[in-house]
Design a protein around this motif. Structure first.
Motif, PDB file in Angstrom:
ATOM      1  N   PRO A  14      11.305  -3.665   7.090  1.00  0.00           N
ATOM      2  CA  PRO A  14      11.671  -5.171   6.869  1.00  0.00           C
ATOM      3  C   PRO A  14      10.421  -5.884   6.124  1.00  0.00           C
ATOM      4  N   PRO A  15      10.594  -7.089   5.717  1.00  0.00           N
ATOM      5  CA  PRO A  15       9.756  -7.461   5.021  1.00  0.00           C
ATOM      6  C   PRO A  15       8.562  -8.395   5.444  1.00  0.00           C
ATOM      7  N   LEU A  16       8.360  -8.860   6.698  1.00  0.00           N
ATOM      8  CA  LEU A  16       7.588  -9.747   7.438  1.00  0.00           C
ATOM      9  C   LEU A  16       6.307  -9.423   7.290  1.00  0.00           C
TER      10      LEU A  16
ATOM     11  N   ARG B 227      -0.910  -1.459   7.389  1.00  0.00           N
ATOM     12  CA  ARG B 227       0.642  -1.343   7.688  1.00  0.00           C
ATOM     13  C   ARG B 227       0.876  -2.166   8.755  1.00  0.00           C
ATOM     14  N   MET B 228       2.239  -2.485   9.155  1.00  0.00           N
ATOM     15  CA  MET B 228       2.738  -3.311   9.964  1.00  0.00           C
ATOM     16  C   MET B 228       2.530  -3.042  11.455  1.00  0.00           C
ATOM     17  N   TYR B 229       2.168  -2.068  11.863  1.00  0.00           N
ATOM     18  CA  TYR B 229       2.063  -1.701  13.331  1.00  0.00           C
ATOM     19  C   TYR B 229       1.547  -2.359  14.474  1.00  0.00           C
ATOM     20  N   MET B 230       0.255  -2.993  13.943  1.00  0.00           N
ATOM     21  CA  MET B 230      -0.590  -3.925  14.756  1.00  0.00           C
ATOM     22  C   MET B 230       0.174  -5.039  14.893  1.00  0.00           C
TER      23      MET B 230
ATOM     24  N   LEU C 251       3.414  -8.784  18.228  1.00  0.00           N
ATOM     25  CA  LEU C 251       4.700  -9.503  18.585  1.00  0.00           C
ATOM     26  C   LEU C 251       5.189  -9.150  19.863  1.00  0.00           C
ATOM     27  N   ALA C 252       4.947  -7.722  19.927  1.00  0.00           N
ATOM     28  CA  ALA C 252       5.861  -7.262  21.419  1.00  0.00           C
ATOM     29  C   ALA C 252       5.172  -7.756  22.701  1.00  0.00           C
TER      30      ALA C 252
ATOM     31  N   TYR D 206      12.008  -8.251  12.109  1.00  0.00           N
ATOM     32  CA  TYR D 206      11.662  -8.477  10.532  1.00  0.00           C
ATOM     33  C   TYR D 206      10.537  -7.688  10.085  1.00  0.00           C
ATOM     34  N   THR D 207       9.817  -7.251  11.443  1.00  0.00           N
ATOM     35  CA  THR D 207       8.361  -6.388  10.843  1.00  0.00           C
ATOM     36  C   THR D 207       8.623  -5.023  11.071  1.00  0.00           C
TER      37      THR D 207
END
Length: 231
Positions: A69-71, A139-142, A147-148, A179-180
């Motif tokens: 997703p785009p966040l 990338r979005m993993y961090m 957020l978690a 969204y992430t």
């Protein structure tokens, strides 16, 4: 009071904890920034940078055909306008999020077991090879990890204080997580399980339906916030 005893031991201890925390965060920053731009962007990182160059609506449209997703792409889009699109520039966002994750780990340990447990947890997170690796990747993993961690802290805060602000933060963090990364649904599942276990252990059974109803409404709010992306 004994004349030989320290006059203010508690503030001094807090001062020591603050210094140690700052040193741990400094270590985390050094490890995450060390040689961060040495290797060129690999394929997925290149896709992140390419998406980040577009406007927000185009990012959303193109991310709909991607597997994420785009966040994160929206966040990176704003970031590269400040830091540039070099290897160091685009990866620095993940490095910053990685340091923030170390701080959130400290807070989690602090709330759970006290300040020394928080410092130990932060130190382990700072030196964790997996966290260092993903803190050097565009990338979005961090972002998903931050957020978690924030969602876990919001849940703990809510169970201790029943704060509406904490509950609102939890709803927004869960929606932002979805969204992430789609796998954030598993984080939400664990949060729901944790709340259910806390409810069984600490609440009056007569009030349980009310608390379950409030929780169900909050999870429904997460779904509503996510509805625009579901199609």
């Amino acid at each position: 009071m004994n004349a030989s005893s320290p006059p203010h031991p508690l503030p001094r201890r807090k001062h020591t904890v603050l210094i140690l925390l700052l040193l741990i965060l400094l270590l985390a920053a050094v490890l995450r920034l060390y040689r961060i731009g040495e290797q060129s962007l690999w394929n997925d990182e290149g896709s992140s940078v390419a998406l980040a160059q577009r406007d927000l609506l185009t990012i959303a449209r193109d991310a709909a055909g991607d597997i994420h997703p785009p966040l994160y792409y929206w966040t990176l889009s704003g970031w590269v306008r400040l830091a540039g699109n070099s290897e160091v520039g685009v990866r620095a966002l993940s490095a910053l999020l990685g340091v923030l994750l170390v701080f959130l780990t400290f807070v989690l340990g602090l709330w759970a077991l006290g300040r020394w447990a928080g410092l130990l947890a932060a130190l382990l997170a700072a030196a964790n090879p997996f966290q260092v690796y993903y803190s050097q990747e565009a990338r979005m993993y961090m972002l998903a990890a931050v957020l978690a961690a924030g969602a876990v802290l919001a849940l703990i805060r809510f169970t201790r204080t029943e704060s509406r602000l904490a509950l609102l933060a939890l709803v927004l963090l869960e929606a932002a997580g979805l969204y992430t990364h789609y796998a954030f649904a598993f984080v939400i599942l664990i949060l729901n399980l944790g709340y259910a276990l806390w409810l069984l252990a600490h609440r009056n059974r007569a009030r349980m339906p009310r608390h379950l109803g409030i929780w169900a409404l909050c999870q429904a709010a997460v779904v509503v916030l996510y509805l625009p992306w579901l199609p």
